[in-house]
Design an enzyme around this catalytic site. Sequence first.
Site, PDB file in Angstrom:
ATOM      1  N   ARG A 244       0.845  -1.186   0.000  1.00 40.93           N
ATOM      2  CA  ARG A 244       0.000   0.000   0.000  1.00 40.93           C
ATOM      3  C   ARG A 244       0.884   1.240   0.000  1.00 40.93           C
ATOM      4  O   ARG A 244       1.926   1.288   0.688  1.00 40.93           O
ATOM      5  CB  ARG A 244      -0.886   0.044   1.254  1.00 40.93           C
ATOM      6  CG  ARG A 244      -2.108  -0.874   1.181  1.00 40.93           C
ATOM      7  CD  ARG A 244      -3.119  -0.366   0.147  1.00 40.93           C
ATOM      8  NE  ARG A 244      -4.299  -1.193   0.036  1.00 40.93           N
ATOM      9  CZ  ARG A 244      -4.461  -2.212  -0.813  1.00 40.93           C
ATOM     10  NH1 ARG A 244      -3.473  -2.560  -1.624  1.00 40.93           N
ATOM     11  NH2 ARG A 244      -5.600  -2.858  -0.885  1.00 40.93           N
ATOM     12  N   GLU A 273      -4.240   7.332  -5.690  1.00 43.48           N
ATOM     13  CA  GLU A 273      -4.263   6.568  -6.944  1.00 43.48           C
ATOM     14  C   GLU A 273      -5.458   6.993  -7.791  1.00 43.48           C
ATOM     15  O   GLU A 273      -6.581   6.961  -7.286  1.00 43.48           O
ATOM     16  CB  GLU A 273      -4.323   5.071  -6.643  1.00 43.48           C
ATOM     17  CG  GLU A 273      -3.070   4.595  -5.931  1.00 43.48           C
ATOM     18  CD  GLU A 273      -3.060   3.096  -5.616  1.00 43.48           C
ATOM     19  OE1 GLU A 273      -4.045   2.404  -5.935  1.00 43.48           O
ATOM     20  OE2 GLU A 273      -2.066   2.625  -5.053  1.00 43.48           O
ATOM     21  N   HIS A 295      -0.937   0.032  -9.837  1.00 40.85           N
ATOM     22  CA  HIS A 295      -1.635  -0.897  -8.931  1.00 40.85           C
ATOM     23  C   HIS A 295      -2.074  -2.155  -9.703  1.00 40.85           C
ATOM     24  O   HIS A 295      -3.267  -2.477  -9.768  1.00 40.85           O
ATOM     25  CB  HIS A 295      -2.836  -0.215  -8.267  1.00 40.85           C
ATOM     26  CG  HIS A 295      -3.275  -0.891  -6.988  1.00 40.85           C
ATOM     27  ND1 HIS A 295      -3.796  -0.214  -5.930  1.00 40.85           N
ATOM     28  CD2 HIS A 295      -3.284  -2.202  -6.618  1.00 40.85           C
ATOM     29  CE1 HIS A 295      -4.109  -1.070  -4.959  1.00 40.85           C
ATOM     30  NE2 HIS A 295      -3.810  -2.285  -5.365  1.00 40.85           N
TER      31      HIS A 295
HETATM   32  N1  LIG Z   1      -0.705  -4.348  -5.048  1.00 41.96           N
HETATM   33  C1  LIG Z   1      -1.700  -5.201  -5.025  1.00 41.96           C
HETATM   34  O1  LIG Z   1      -2.441  -5.309  -5.968  1.00 41.96           O
HETATM   35  C2  LIG Z   1      -1.913  -6.082  -3.819  1.00 41.96           C
HETATM   36  C3  LIG Z   1      -2.402  -7.373  -3.979  1.00 41.96           C
HETATM   37  C4  LIG Z   1      -2.593  -8.179  -2.848  1.00 41.96           C
HETATM   38  C5  LIG Z   1      -2.316  -7.668  -1.581  1.00 41.96           C
HETATM   39  N2  LIG Z   1      -1.883  -6.382  -1.470  1.00 41.96           N
HETATM   40  C6  LIG Z   1      -1.574  -5.814  -0.158  1.00 41.96           C
HETATM   41  O2  LIG Z   1      -0.445  -6.477   0.360  1.00 41.96           O
HETATM   42  C7  LIG Z   1      -0.454  -6.394   1.780  1.00 41.96           C
HETATM   43  C8  LIG Z   1      -0.142  -7.745   2.389  1.00 41.96           C
HETATM   44  O3  LIG Z   1      -1.172  -8.664   2.109  1.00 41.96           O
HETATM   45  P1  LIG Z   1      -1.210 -10.114   2.786  1.00 41.96           P
HETATM   46  O4  LIG Z   1      -2.386 -10.806   2.226  1.00 41.96           O
HETATM   47  O5  LIG Z   1       0.118 -10.732   2.703  1.00 41.96           O
HETATM   48  O6  LIG Z   1      -1.515  -9.708   4.299  1.00 41.96           O
HETATM   49  P2  LIG Z   1      -1.292 -10.617   5.580  1.00 41.96           P
HETATM   50  O7  LIG Z   1      -2.232 -10.072   6.597  1.00 41.96           O
HETATM   51  O8  LIG Z   1      -1.377 -12.058   5.228  1.00 41.96           O
HETATM   52  O9  LIG Z   1       0.212 -10.297   6.012  1.00 41.96           O
HETATM   53  C9  LIG Z   1       0.613  -9.085   6.577  1.00 41.96           C
HETATM   54  C10 LIG Z   1       1.815  -9.359   7.483  1.00 41.96           C
HETATM   55  O10 LIG Z   1       2.290  -8.106   7.975  1.00 41.96           O
HETATM   56  C11 LIG Z   1       2.714  -8.328   9.325  1.00 41.96           C
HETATM   57  N3  LIG Z   1       2.780  -7.051  10.032  1.00 41.96           N
HETATM   58  C12 LIG Z   1       1.751  -6.304  10.521  1.00 41.96           C
HETATM   59  N4  LIG Z   1       2.250  -5.199  11.124  1.00 41.96           N
HETATM   60  C13 LIG Z   1       3.604  -5.239  10.982  1.00 41.96           C
HETATM   61  C14 LIG Z   1       4.662  -4.387  11.392  1.00 41.96           C
HETATM   62  N5  LIG Z   1       4.423  -3.245  12.044  1.00 41.96           N
HETATM   63  N6  LIG Z   1       5.935  -4.743  11.092  1.00 41.96           N
HETATM   64  C15 LIG Z   1       6.203  -5.889  10.417  1.00 41.96           C
HETATM   65  N7  LIG Z   1       5.224  -6.757  10.024  1.00 41.96           N
HETATM   66  C16 LIG Z   1       3.945  -6.430  10.306  1.00 41.96           C
HETATM   67  C17 LIG Z   1       1.681  -9.279   9.877  1.00 41.96           C
HETATM   68  O11 LIG Z   1       2.178  -9.969  11.009  1.00 41.96           O
HETATM   69  C18 LIG Z   1       1.478 -10.227   8.706  1.00 41.96           C
HETATM   70  O12 LIG Z   1       2.350 -11.325   8.784  1.00 41.96           O
HETATM   71  C19 LIG Z   1      -1.842  -5.845   2.147  1.00 41.96           C
HETATM   72  O13 LIG Z   1      -1.766  -4.468   2.388  1.00 41.96           O
HETATM   73  C20 LIG Z   1      -2.656  -6.066   0.890  1.00 41.96           C
HETATM   74  O14 LIG Z   1      -3.731  -5.178   0.775  1.00 41.96           O
HETATM   75  C21 LIG Z   1      -1.659  -5.591  -2.558  1.00 41.96           C
HETATM   76  O1  LIG Z   2      -6.142  -5.320  -1.904  1.00 43.11           O
HETATM   77  C1  LIG Z   2      -6.059  -5.925  -2.972  1.00 43.11           C
HETATM   78  O2  LIG Z   2      -6.672  -6.986  -3.193  1.00 43.11           O
HETATM   79  C2  LIG Z   2      -5.152  -5.416  -4.034  1.00 43.11           C
HETATM   80  O3  LIG Z   2      -4.609  -4.195  -3.693  1.00 43.11           O
HETATM   81  C3  LIG Z   2      -5.771  -5.400  -5.394  1.00 43.11           C
HETATM   82  O4  LIG Z   2      -6.583  -4.280  -5.628  1.00 43.11           O
HETATM   83  P1  LIG Z   2      -7.429  -4.229  -6.996  1.00 43.11           P
HETATM   84  O5  LIG Z   2      -8.542  -5.220  -6.867  1.00 43.11           O
HETATM   85  O6  LIG Z   2      -7.948  -2.841  -7.109  1.00 43.11           O
HETATM   86  O7  LIG Z   2      -6.525  -4.592  -8.123  1.00 43.11           O
END
Ligand SMILES: NC(=O)c1ccc[n+]([C@@H]2O[C@H](COP(=O)([O-])OP(=O)(O)OC[C@H]3O[C@@H](n4cnc5c(N)ncnc54)[C@H](O)[C@@H]3O)[C@@H](O)[C@H]2O)c1
Ligand SMILES: O=C(O)[C@H](O)COP(=O)(O)O
Length: 623
Positions: A244, A273, A295
């Site tokens: 994020r 965004e 994104h």
């Molecule tokens: N760019 C995209 O399109 C996209 C796609 C999927 C997920 N994401 C984002 O990626 C991120 C991670 O997703 P996920 O499914 O792996 O989440 P998750 O909840 O499985 O993992 C997050 C991890 O962060 C750790 N954490 C929390 N606070 C912390 C801190 N202060 N320091 C260190 N570690 C900490 C937690 O213990 C956990 O292990 C989310 O923000 C999600 O929205 C983005």
């Molecule tokens: O939180 C999510 O699942 C990812 O950031 C993906 O976002 P999007 O569905 O807008 O691609």
Amino acid sequence: MAPPSPPDSPTTSRPRILVPEKVSAEGLALLQEHYEVDVLPGLSSQDLHATIGTYHGLIVRSETKVTSSVLSAAHKLRVVARAGVGVDNIDVDAATRQGIIVVNSPAGNIVAAAEHTLALLLATARNVGRADGSMKSGRWERSKLVGVEVGRKTLGVIGLGKVGLKVARMAIGLGMEVLALDPYASPDVARQAGVGLVASLGELLPVVDFLTIHTPLLASTLNLLGEEEFKKMKKSARVLNVARGGVYNEEALLKALDEGWIAGAGLDVFTAEPPVEGSIAARLAAHPKVVATPHLGASTVEAQENVSMDVCTQVLEILRGGLPTAAVNAPLILPEEYRRLQPFVKLVEKIGSLYTQHFAASHQPGGMLGGRRFQLLYHGELASVSNTRPLFAALVKGLLSTISDTGGRDVNIVNATLIAKERGLSIDETHVRSPPTTTVSPEKTDNNSSSSSATTYASAVVLRSHPVTSGGVGEEQLIEGYVSGSGPSASIWISKLDRFTANFPPEGTLLVLHNYDTPGKIGNVGMVLGRHGINITFMQVAGLNREARLAAEKKVEEKEAASRAASVADGPPPAEGDGGGESEVLVTKEALMILGVDGDVTKEVVDDLARAEGILDVSLLRL
Ligand SMILES: NC(=O)c1ccc[n+]([C@@H]2O[C@H](COP(=O)([O-])OP(=O)(O)OC[C@H]3O[C@@H](n4cnc5c(N)ncnc54)[C@H](O)[C@@H]3O)[C@@H](O)[C@H]2O)c1
Ligand SMILES: O=C(O)[C@H](O)COP(=O)(O)O
């Protein structure tokens, strides 16, 4: 092309579903058989407001802002589905207040996000973006675009959750060494994946060649890396963000790239965004040392099919009166159990949140949450409750509330055991007929009081935790709480925090200061808070409990006896000030100062308090 407008008035009496973003057709086809589905990608916020009142379901991705104002116009809405993971664009609390179920797809796009991270890793290492741009403008620039290899390099992963762990495994496959920082991760899972856990940013930043963050955007991860942190990195390091916008401070990142503190960045997400023209985010996206994508982490055909199927199946089920599989705001408690258990559910949830914020957040990694064994003890009358699933779920929810994307709101009585297992949390429940012995009375909670009297309560809850890995050594941690009164006037209290006997309500913003109970401490703390304009709403000094005090006194006596024996053998004792005599005595005067506060308690305030004389440790709790 102009964005589409919603139909002026519904033409059918079938329930209606609005899809204002691009969502894969596979899932939508399930719904189209039964409902009226309006797919209107790019719908303006005004049109969303104007039309939402006629819809029963809303399916969004990350672009649509489902604010409380949108929801207040959504008179018929029963479900908001997020075709993806993050629900930061949805006001989940407002939805909960209106009885609208929010569902998501917690795992449908993990592979896509991890693969995109690897794509950015290699693209930043080999200047793929710049090389492509240069070729497209008719140039053939080989010597300017020499890259670096990733094999045998070190990747730092902050946040070893679903995406972070997959990235780590993939990077190991590329021959990288992986170090992770995640205080809540399971050390067993890390070890099995071949990932080394580190304790702090200070340990991680100077040694990594690449850094990737995979935490949600939380109070603790906003601006996790600023100028100070970038300066600690190798000049050749490259940083990645597919989580994020905001986990790196964008202004500091721009400076780090301009000043050459680091070599490059691969960025998929931004604080706004799309980035506003001329903004720092826009300058980062345009920067020659940055590979930027709009994104796209979850934007693969496969991930979009997964998330679409996941959420559309749930929407179908909910609109038919069934239960969702991944509700973000499902209730923990069934109506028939509500009256009896509700205050305890609240208490256990607060105990869980207190545990994570007080014990886990500031200590060594991989030992404070994942990789610990928790024991939840139900004392007194509570021991006779046979269905404790809401209490178990409340603990998991509380433990995760400040560290997960959904604030733990997705935990419910159906999935709590599975979520605990996925997080490496081992939780046993024990029913103890007798009440706990050292609970203090609520009369002792007035300002500046020191709690000590022993009273027992009809029911109380104790959370104990100890490490389970590598020989199982390490300190036990304990939180004890109880409910005072019953019905609507019931209130919840914490009566023990670790070795200290306390009595405070776990509500609002609290500062817990571990200190030596010597004169002048309260004044110093008051001055620091006053300087930052922070108002104290209540204050309490929690002393060592009886067992801890006796143990500390015994330790001091033993040391004194040993030093007397040594001085008889070796001659006169060292001059005053040479030994640790004074601090040994102080150990028996350890105390916690617990402050309820109003105002913006920033990291700077916490750091200033930690520097105040005699303060050993500070925790900031938002309960
Ligand atoms: N760019 C995209 O399109 C996209 C796609 C999927 C997920 N994401 C984002 O990626 C991120 C991670 O997703 P996920 O499914 O792996 O989440 P998750 O909840 O499985 O993992 C997050 C991890 O962060 C750790 N954490 C929390 N606070 C912390 C801190 N202060 N320091 C260190 N570690 C900490 C937690 O213990 C956990 O292990 C989310 O923000 C999600 O929205 C983005
Ligand atoms: O939180 C999510 O699942 C990812 O950031 C993906 O976002 P999007 O569905 O807008 O691609």
